[in-house]
Write an enzyme that holds these catalytic residues in place. Structure first.
Site, short mmCIF file in Angstrom:
data_model
loop_
_atom_site.label_atom_id
_atom_site.label_comp_id
_atom_site.label_asym_id
_atom_site.label_seq_id
_atom_site.Cartn_x
_atom_site.Cartn_y
_atom_site.Cartn_z
N SER A 100 -25.61 -34.31 17.66
CA SER A 100 -25.30 -33.80 18.99
C SER A 100 -26.60 -33.38 19.66
O SER A 100 -27.62 -33.15 18.97
CB SER A 100 -24.38 -32.57 18.85
OG SER A 100 -24.27 -31.88 20.07
N TYR A 110 -22.72 -24.16 15.02
CA TYR A 110 -22.57 -25.58 15.37
C TYR A 110 -23.96 -26.23 15.40
O TYR A 110 -24.16 -27.32 14.85
CB TYR A 110 -21.87 -25.72 16.72
CG TYR A 110 -21.57 -27.15 17.13
CD1 TYR A 110 -20.71 -27.96 16.38
CD2 TYR A 110 -22.15 -27.71 18.27
CE1 TYR A 110 -20.44 -29.26 16.75
CE2 TYR A 110 -21.88 -29.02 18.65
CZ TYR A 110 -21.03 -29.79 17.89
OH TYR A 110 -20.76 -31.10 18.25
#
Ligand code: NDP
Length: 249
Positions: free
Chosen positions: A143, A156
Site C-alpha cells: 500500500s 496498518y
C-alpha cells in the site's frame, strides 16, 4: 492481446472482493488457470462461475488465512490440483485504522497475522516448487501506507512497510532461481476495505478523505498485476507505487 498467460497457474488470495476479485478475472482473461482463496464461500462461488466461463478451471479454496497453516494449505492444494503454481498473488488483507493509544490489540494482532505472517507463510509454501522449476512470480499487495506513515494507521503501516521489506529481501534470496518478486503499493482504491474499520471516528475520517478524490478502481490494480506478470522473464518489476491523481500523500 489475449492468452498471454496460457498454461500459467495462479493463486489469488483475498479473491472474494475488490482487488483480488478483479485480479483473478484479469489473469483468467489472459488464459491463466486460477485458484481463489478467501473466507466468504458465496462470493467465491459467484466469482468461480465467471472464471469458469473464461476457461480458467477455477479452484475454490475457502480459508481463514489469518492462520499460517491455512495460508500454506491453499498453496499446497493449488499445487496438488494443477500440478504447479506459477503466480502467487498475496492480496488478502484488512485495514484496521485507529490511534495507538486507543487501539484494540486483539484486532491489530489479527491484522498483523493476516497482512504479514500469512503472506510470508503462503510465500514459503510456494518456493520449493518454483525453485525446482526455476520459474515463478510472487506479487505482494502492499500500500502507499507501506511507504508513507500516517497517523491513525500505525499498525496498518507496520504491516505494509513489513510487506515492502519482506518482498525486497525475498527478491534478493530468490532472483538467482529465476523467481520474480513484485510489490504493488496502491493509494485509495474504491473497495470494501474501509467498511471493516471498527473504530468509528477513523472510519468516518478515511471515508471523508476518499470522498474528496477520484479513487482508483480495483481493475486499475489488476491491470498493474497483469503488467508485472506478463513481462518477459528477464524483466522483474520490483515495485509499483500508484496513487489516484487527486491523492497527495
Ligand atoms: P476488500 O475488503 O474488498 O478485499 C479484502 C480481501 O481479503 C477479501 O477477499 C477478503 O475476503 C480477504 N480477507 C480478509 N480477511 C481474510 C481472512 N482472515 N482470511 C482470508 N481472506 C481474508 O479490500 P481490497 O480489495 O481493497 O484489499 C485487498 C488488498 O489491497 C489488501 O491487502 C489491502 O490492504 C490492499 N490495499 C487496499 C487499498 C484500498 O484503498 N482499498 C489501498 C492499498 C492496498 P473474505 O472477507 O471473504 O475472507
Amino acid at each position: 492481446m489475449k492468452n498471454r498467460l496460457k498454461d500459467r497457474v495462479a493463486l489469488v488470495t483475498g479473491a472474494s472482493s475488490g482487488i483480488g476479485e478483479a485480479t483473478a478475472l484479469a489473469l483468467a482473461e489472459q488464459g491463466a488457470k486460477v485458484a481463489i482463496a478467501a473466507r466468504r464461500k458465496d462470493r467465491l462461488e459467484q466469482l468461480a462461475a465467471k472464471l469458469a466461463e473464461l476457461g480458467a478451471e477455477p479452484l475454490l479454496l475457502v480459508a481463514d488465512l489469518a492462520s499460517e497453516a491455512e495460508a500454506q494449505r491453499v498453496v499446497k492444494e493449488t499445487q496438488a490440483h494443477y500440478g504447479r503454481l506459477d503466480i502467487l498473488v498475496n492480496n488478502a488483507g484488512v485495514m484496521y485504522l485507529e490511534p495507538v493509544a486507543e487501539a484494540d490489540l486483539g484486532r491489530w494482532r489479527r491484522m498483523l497475522e493476516l497482512n504479514v505472517l500469512s503472506l510470508i507463510a503462503s510465500t514459503q509454501a510456494a518456493l520449493a516448487g518454483m525453485r525446482a522449476r526455476r520459474d515463478g512470480h510472487i506479487v505482494n499487495i502492499s500500500s502507499v501506507a507501506g511507504r508513507v506513515a500516517n497517523p491513525n494507521a500505525a499498525a496498518y503501516a507496520a504491516t505494509k512497510f513489513g510487506v515492502v521489506g519482506f518482498s525486497e529481501s525475498l527478491r534478493r534470496e530468490v532472483y538467482k532461481d529465476n523467481i520474480r518478486v513484485s510489490v504493488i503499493e496502491p493509494g485509495m482504491v474504491d473497495t470494501e476495505l474501509r467498511e471493516h474499520i471498527g473504530h468509528e471516528a477513523s472510519r468516518r475520517a478515511v471515508n471523508a478523505r476518499a470522498g474528496e478524490m477520484r479513487q482508483l478502481q480495483a481493475e486499475d490494480i489488476a491491470d498493474t498485476v497483469l503488467f508485472c506478470v506478463t513481462r518477459p522473464d528477464y524483466v522483474c518489476i520490483n515495485e509499483v507505487l500508484m496513487r489516484p491523481t487527486d491523492q497527495e500523500r
